[in-house]
Design an enzyme around this catalytic site. Structure first.
Site, PDB file in Angstrom:
ATOM      1  N   LYS A   1       0.847  -1.190   0.000  1.00  0.00           N
ATOM      2  CA  LYS A   1       0.000   0.000   0.000  1.00  0.00           C
ATOM      3  C   LYS A   1       0.877   1.232   0.000  1.00  0.00           C
ATOM      4  CE  LYS A   1      -3.963   1.473   2.375  1.00  0.00           C
ATOM      5  NZ  LYS A   1      -4.367   1.867   3.702  1.00  0.00           N
TER       6      LYS A   1
ATOM      7  N   HIS B   1      12.872  -3.930  -2.830  1.00  0.00           N
ATOM      8  CA  HIS B   1      12.168  -4.273  -4.070  1.00  0.00           C
ATOM      9  C   HIS B   1      12.969  -5.335  -4.832  1.00  0.00           C
ATOM     10  CE1 HIS B   1       9.411  -3.566  -7.377  1.00  0.00           C
ATOM     11  NE2 HIS B   1      10.458  -3.706  -8.170  1.00  0.00           N
TER      12      HIS B   1
ATOM     13  N   GLU C   1      17.801 -10.796  -1.168  1.00  0.00           N
ATOM     14  CA  GLU C   1      17.139  -9.646  -0.530  1.00  0.00           C
ATOM     15  C   GLU C   1      17.414  -9.642   0.967  1.00  0.00           C
ATOM     16  OE1 GLU C   1      12.970  -8.933  -1.280  1.00  0.00           O
ATOM     17  OE2 GLU C   1      13.114  -9.951  -3.189  1.00  0.00           O
TER      18      GLU C   1
HETATM   19  C1  GRF Z   1       9.950  -9.128  -1.454  1.00  0.00           C
HETATM   20  O1  GRF Z   1      10.262  -9.651  -2.708  1.00  0.00           O
HETATM   21  C2  GRF Z   1      10.199  -7.638  -1.421  1.00  0.00           C
HETATM   22  O2  GRF Z   1      11.259  -7.223  -2.203  1.00  0.00           O
HETATM   23  C3  GRF Z   1       8.920  -7.103  -1.975  1.00  0.00           C
HETATM   24  O3  GRF Z   1       7.912  -7.953  -1.490  1.00  0.00           O
HETATM   25  C4  GRF Z   1       8.461  -9.227  -1.165  1.00  0.00           C
HETATM   26  C5  GRF Z   1       8.172  -9.493   0.260  1.00  0.00           C
HETATM   27  O4  GRF Z   1       8.550 -10.777   0.659  1.00  0.00           O
HETATM   28  N1  GRF Z   1       8.736  -5.699  -1.658  1.00  0.00           N
HETATM   29  P1  GRF Z   1       8.481 -11.139   2.217  1.00  0.00           P
HETATM   30  O5  GRF Z   1       7.071 -10.805   2.674  1.00  0.00           O
HETATM   31  O6  GRF Z   1       9.511 -10.326   2.904  1.00  0.00           O
HETATM   32  O7  GRF Z   1       8.748 -12.603   2.291  1.00  0.00           O
END
Ligand code: GRF
Length: 181
Positions: free
Chosen positions: A81, A99, A169
Site C-alpha cells: 500500500k 524491491h 534480498e
Molecule cells: C519481497 O520480494 C520484497 O522485495 C517485496 O515484497 C516481497 C516481500 O517478501 N517488496 P516477504 O514478505 O519479505 O517474504
C-alpha cells in the site's frame, strides 16, 4: 533505535532483520509491526517474536502508532500500500523499501511479487537483482541505498528466480539496515 515494519504478506524480509537484531548483527529493536492485511503471515511471525503487531489500514492511525512506539526507522518489507505524505514528511529519510529488481528497472505500480520476475524473464534479461531505497512519493522511485545482482539462469521460471532473488534480498536488507543503524 526502534524499528517498525510495514508488511502485507509473508514477512521473510522482516524475519531476516528480526533475526539479525536478535543475534546483535543489527543493534536495534524490532518494536512494531503494522500490516494492512489481517491474513498476513508476518503477523504470526510478530506474535511468535513477541513484537506488538496491529492490522491498520488508515494512514493517520499508522502515523499515531509509529509515534506512540517512538519509531526511528521504518522498513517497508513487502508492503503493498502507499503510505501518506504525512508519514513521509514526519519520517523524512527514515523510511526504506526493499524491491526485487534492479531499480529503476521493473518498478512502479503493479510491479510486485511474481509480476516482477515474469517481466524480467519476458524481457530476456540475463541479470536481475534487488534494491533497497529511500521511500519517496512515487512507487519505487526514491534514492537507491544498495543493490545486489542476481544472474538469471537459462532454465529459470519466475518462481525459481524469485526464490533466488529473495535469498539475496534478506542479506542485502540486513547489511543496509546494519549500516543505517
Ligand atoms: C519481497 O520480494 C520484497 O522485495 C517485496 O515484497 C516481497 C516481500 O517478501 N517488496 P516477504 O514478505 O519479505 O517474504
Amino acid at each position: 533505535m526502534n524499528i517498525a515494519f510495514l508488511v502485507s504478506g509473508n514477512g521473510s524480509n522482516m524475519q531476516a532483520v528480526i533475526d539479525a537484531c536478535k543475534n546483535n548483527t543489527i543493534k536495534a529493536k524490532p518494536s512494531l509491526v503494522i500490516s494492512n492485511k489481517s491474513q498476513a503471515y508476518a503477523l504470526k511471525r510478530a506474535e511468535i517474536e513477541n513484537i506488538p503487531a496491529f492490522v491498520i489500514k488508515d494512514n493517520q492511525v499508522i502515523l499515531e502508532k509509529l509515534q506512540e512506539y517512538q519509531i526511528d526507522l521504518i522498513i517497508l518489507a513487502g508492503y503493498l500500500k502507499k503510505i501518506s505524505n504525512d508519514i513521509l514528511h514526519y519520517y523524512k529519510n527514515k523510511i526504506i523499501n526493499i524491491h526485487p529488481s534492479l531499480l529503476p528497472k521493473y518498478g512502479g505500480k503493479g510491479m510486485y511479487g511474481l509480476h516482477v520476475h515474469k517481466a524480467v524473464l519476458a524481457a530476456g534479461e540475463n541479470i536481475t537483482g534487488a534494491t533497497v531505497h529511500w521511500v519517496s512519493e512515487e512507487y519505487d522511485q526514491g534514492p537507491i541505498l544498495a543493490q545486489v545482482k542476481v544472474p538469471i539462469l537459462k532454465e529459470d521460471t519466475p518462481q525459481s528466480l524469485g526464490k533466488r532473488v529473495l535469498e539475496q534480498e534478506h542479506q542485502l536488507l540486513i547489511t543496509t539496515v546494519q549500516q543505517l543503524v
